[in-house]
Design an enzyme around this catalytic site. Structure first.
Site, PDB file in Angstrom:
ATOM      1  N   ARG A  15      17.592   4.015  22.009  1.00 55.22           N
ATOM      2  CA  ARG A  15      17.726   5.372  21.490  1.00 55.22           C
ATOM      3  C   ARG A  15      19.188   5.661  21.134  1.00 55.22           C
ATOM      4  O   ARG A  15      20.083   4.899  21.481  1.00 55.22           O
ATOM      5  CB  ARG A  15      17.221   6.375  22.531  1.00 55.22           C
ATOM      6  CG  ARG A  15      15.725   6.343  22.741  1.00 55.22           C
ATOM      7  CD  ARG A  15      15.275   7.214  23.907  1.00 55.22           C
ATOM      8  NE  ARG A  15      15.700   6.675  25.193  1.00 55.22           N
ATOM      9  CZ  ARG A  15      15.455   7.241  26.360  1.00 55.22           C
ATOM     10  NH1 ARG A  15      14.802   8.397  26.411  1.00 55.22           N
ATOM     11  NH2 ARG A  15      15.857   6.688  27.488  1.00 55.22           N
ATOM     12  N   LYS A  75      21.275   8.053  27.742  1.00 51.73           N
ATOM     13  CA  LYS A  75      21.225   7.652  29.149  1.00 51.73           C
ATOM     14  C   LYS A  75      22.556   7.928  29.840  1.00 51.73           C
ATOM     15  O   LYS A  75      23.589   8.135  29.208  1.00 51.73           O
ATOM     16  CB  LYS A  75      20.872   6.169  29.274  1.00 51.73           C
ATOM     17  CG  LYS A  75      19.437   5.852  28.882  1.00 51.73           C
ATOM     18  CD  LYS A  75      18.414   6.665  29.670  1.00 51.73           C
ATOM     19  CE  LYS A  75      18.330   6.279  31.129  1.00 51.73           C
ATOM     20  NZ  LYS A  75      17.346   7.103  31.870  1.00 51.73           N
ATOM     21  N   TYR A  94      21.566  12.673  29.673  1.00 50.64           N
ATOM     22  CA  TYR A  94      20.848  12.584  30.942  1.00 50.64           C
ATOM     23  C   TYR A  94      21.780  11.961  31.978  1.00 50.64           C
ATOM     24  O   TYR A  94      22.474  10.982  31.690  1.00 50.64           O
ATOM     25  CB  TYR A  94      19.600  11.704  30.810  1.00 50.64           C
ATOM     26  CG  TYR A  94      18.468  12.343  30.041  1.00 50.64           C
ATOM     27  CD1 TYR A  94      17.842  13.489  30.519  1.00 50.64           C
ATOM     28  CD2 TYR A  94      18.011  11.797  28.849  1.00 50.64           C
ATOM     29  CE1 TYR A  94      16.799  14.085  29.818  1.00 50.64           C
ATOM     30  CE2 TYR A  94      16.970  12.373  28.140  1.00 50.64           C
ATOM     31  CZ  TYR A  94      16.370  13.515  28.627  1.00 50.64           C
ATOM     32  OH  TYR A  94      15.336  14.099  27.932  1.00 50.64           O
ATOM     33  N   GLU A 118      18.703  17.060  32.056  1.00 43.23           N
ATOM     34  CA  GLU A 118      17.523  17.247  32.909  1.00 43.23           C
ATOM     35  C   GLU A 118      17.577  18.470  33.800  1.00 43.23           C
ATOM     36  O   GLU A 118      16.568  18.819  34.423  1.00 43.23           O
ATOM     37  CB  GLU A 118      17.267  15.991  33.761  1.00 43.23           C
ATOM     38  CG  GLU A 118      18.228  15.774  34.919  1.00 43.23           C
ATOM     39  CD  GLU A 118      19.486  15.016  34.536  1.00 43.23           C
ATOM     40  OE1 GLU A 118      20.265  14.679  35.442  1.00 43.23           O
ATOM     41  OE2 GLU A 118      19.700  14.769  33.322  1.00 43.23           O
ATOM     42  N   ASP A 270      13.374   7.744  37.831  1.00 41.96           N
ATOM     43  CA  ASP A 270      14.725   8.161  37.425  1.00 41.96           C
ATOM     44  C   ASP A 270      15.388   9.022  38.487  1.00 41.96           C
ATOM     45  O   ASP A 270      16.618   9.064  38.581  1.00 41.96           O
ATOM     46  CB  ASP A 270      14.681   8.937  36.101  1.00 41.96           C
ATOM     47  CG  ASP A 270      14.541   8.021  34.892  1.00 41.96           C
ATOM     48  OD1 ASP A 270      15.335   7.078  34.781  1.00 41.96           O
ATOM     49  OD2 ASP A 270      13.631   8.235  34.087  1.00 41.96           O
TER      50      ASP A 270
END
Length: 371
Positions: A15, A75, A94, A118, A270
Site C-alpha cells: 500500500r 503502516k 497507523y 486507529e 495488530d
C-alpha cells in the site's frame, strides 16, 4: 506545507500513503508533495503518475523524511524510519503502539508529533480511519479461514458452505463491530452457519435486524464463549478496544479443547490479538498450529489486497491530511476533538491513555499537550 510519502518497507506491504488523486487535492490547496520513487508501484502507480498531478519524486526515504514537514504512511514506521523522524515533524499513519514498546520508545525519543489513524474518533464513537481496513480485514478473514480449513493447510478438510446433504462449517465471530459485521456478510454469503458473540445488546439488535435468522446473535458470557468456540470449525477474533491491547478472550485451555483441524483467524493481532495462543505472522508464512488448531494471524491482512485497501484508506484519511496541512497540527487538533484523539505521542510525551497504561508511561492529556 511539504507532505512526504515514503515507500512502505514492512514485509509484504504494497500500500501507499497517498494515491495520485489524493496528491492532486493537496497540491490544489497550495501544498507541496514529495514522493519516494516507486512508492506506488505495488498498486500500479508509476512515478510519472505522481509527476503528472504535480508531485516531486525523490530517490530515497531519507530525502523524503529530511525535507517533509508531515509524513503520511500506511503502516507503523520501522526502526530505520523512526530514526529519521525529527522534533516537531508530523507523522500520520497507523501506529498500534499498545503492544509495541520499542516503537513507542523510539517515537518518544524522536519528539515528533505522532497521530495514529486507529484512535481518531467520530461523532458516533466509531473509528473512521480504522473502519476501512477493518472492513477489508473482516471480509478477508472468511477467505483466509476457508483456506485454513482445507486439508492441505492442516485443516479439517471442510468446505465452508458445505454442499447439498452435507452440513456447512460453523463460523463463530467474536465481536460484532466492523470486522465482525463484514466477516458475517462473507460467511453468510458462502452458506456457513454463523454465530456472532458481543456484549453490546444494541450491536446484537442491529445484527439481528441485518441478518435475521441467517445468523445467531448471542450475548457474550464466559459460558457462551466457551460453548460456541468449542463447537466451532472456524473462529474469527474481531475484538478491539481503541488504542489498547486486545483482551485475551480465547484461552490456551479453549484451544486445547477445540476440534482437531479447526481454524482461527485473529484479526485483532495488530493490537496483540484476542486469542491467547496467537502471535503475529506475515503473508509469507501466514499460519502456525497449536494443539492441532490452525492459527492465521497476519498482522497486516489488508496488505494482501493493497489496491482496494489503499483507495479505501485514502478516501477516509484525505480530509484529515488536508486539515493538518491547511491549519498546521496545533490548530487542526484544537478545532477537531476527534482528530485530537488520534494524537498518541508528542514532544516526547504519551498522549494516548490506553498506550500509557499498557506500557507503563506517564500520561499527558492531549488537550494539555497542545495548549
Amino acid at each position: 506545507m511539504i507532505i512526504g510519502v515514503p515507500k512502505e518497507i514492512k514485509n509484504h506491504e504494497y500500500r501507499v500513503g497517498m494515491v495520485p488523486a489524493s496528491v492532486r487535492e493537496l497540491i490544489q490547496h497550495g501544498h507541496e508533495v514529495i514522493v519516494e520513487t516507486n512508492a506506488g508501484s505495488g498498486i500500479g502507480f508509476s512515478d510519472q503518475d505522481y509527476i503528472h498531478v504535480g508531485a516531486s519524486i525523490l530517490n530515497t526515504a531519507s530525502e523524503v523524511f529530511a525535507k517533509a514537514e508531515m509524513i503520511v504512511k500506511v503502516k507503523e514506521p520501522q526502526a530505520v524510519e523512526r530514526a529519521m523522524l525529527r522534533e516537531g515533524q508530523i507523522l500520520f499513519t497507523y501506529l498500534h503502539l499498545a503492544p509495541d514498546l520499542p516503537q513507542t520508545e523510539d517515537l518518544i525519543k524522536s519528539k515528533a508529533v505522532c497521530i495514529a489513524y486507529e484512535t481518531v474518533t467520530d461523532n458516533n464513537g466509531g473509528l473512521p480511519l480504522l473502519a476501512p481496513m477493518s472492513e477489508v480485514a473482516g471480509r478477508m478473514s472468511i477467505q483466509a479461514g476457508a483456506q485454513a480449513l482445507e486439508k492441505s493447510n492442516a485443516g479439517r478438510g471442510m468446505l465452508l458452505g458445505g454442499v447439498p446433504g452435507v452440513e456447512p462449517a460453523k463460523v463463530v465471530i467474536i465481536g460484532g463491530g466492523v470486522v465482525g459485521n463484514n466477516a458475517a456478510k462473507m460467511a453468510v454469503g458462502m452458506g456457513a452457519e454463523v454465530v456472532i458473540l458481543d456484549r453490546n445488546i444494541n450491536v446484537l439488535r442491529r445484527l439481528d435486524d441485518l441478518y435475521g435468522n441467517k445468523v445467531k446473535a448471542v450475548y457474550s458470557t464466559a459460558d457462551a464463549l466457551e460453548k460456541h468456540v468449542l463447537e466451532a470449525d472456524l473462529v474469527i477474533g474481531g475484538v478491539l478496544i481503541p488504542g489498547a491491547a486486545a483482551p485475551k478472550l480465547v484461552t490456551k485451555e479453549h484451544i486445547a479443547k477445540m476440534k482437531a483441524g479447526s481454524a482461527i483467524v485473529d484479526v485483532a493481532i495488530d493490537q496483540g490479538g484476542c486469542i491467547e495462543t496467537s502471535h503475529a505472522t506475515t503473508h509469507a508464512e501466514p499460519t502456525f498450529i497449536v494443539d492441532d488448531v490452525v492459527h492465521y494471524c497476519v498482522a497486516n491482512m489488508p496488505g494482501a489486497v493493497p489496491r482496494t485497501s489503499t483507495f479505501a484508506l485514502n478516501n477516509a484519511t484525505l480530509p484529515y491530511i488536508i486539515n493538518l496541512a491547511n491549519k498546521g497540527y496545533v490548530q487542526a487538533l484544537k478545532d477537531d476533538k476527534h482528530l485530537l484523539q488520534g494524537l498518541n505521542v508528542i514532544n516526547g510525551k504519551v498522549t494516548c491513555k490506553s498506550v500509557a497504561e499498557n506500557l507503563g508511561f506517564d500520561y499527558l492529556a492531549p488537550e494539555s499537550a497542545i495548549a
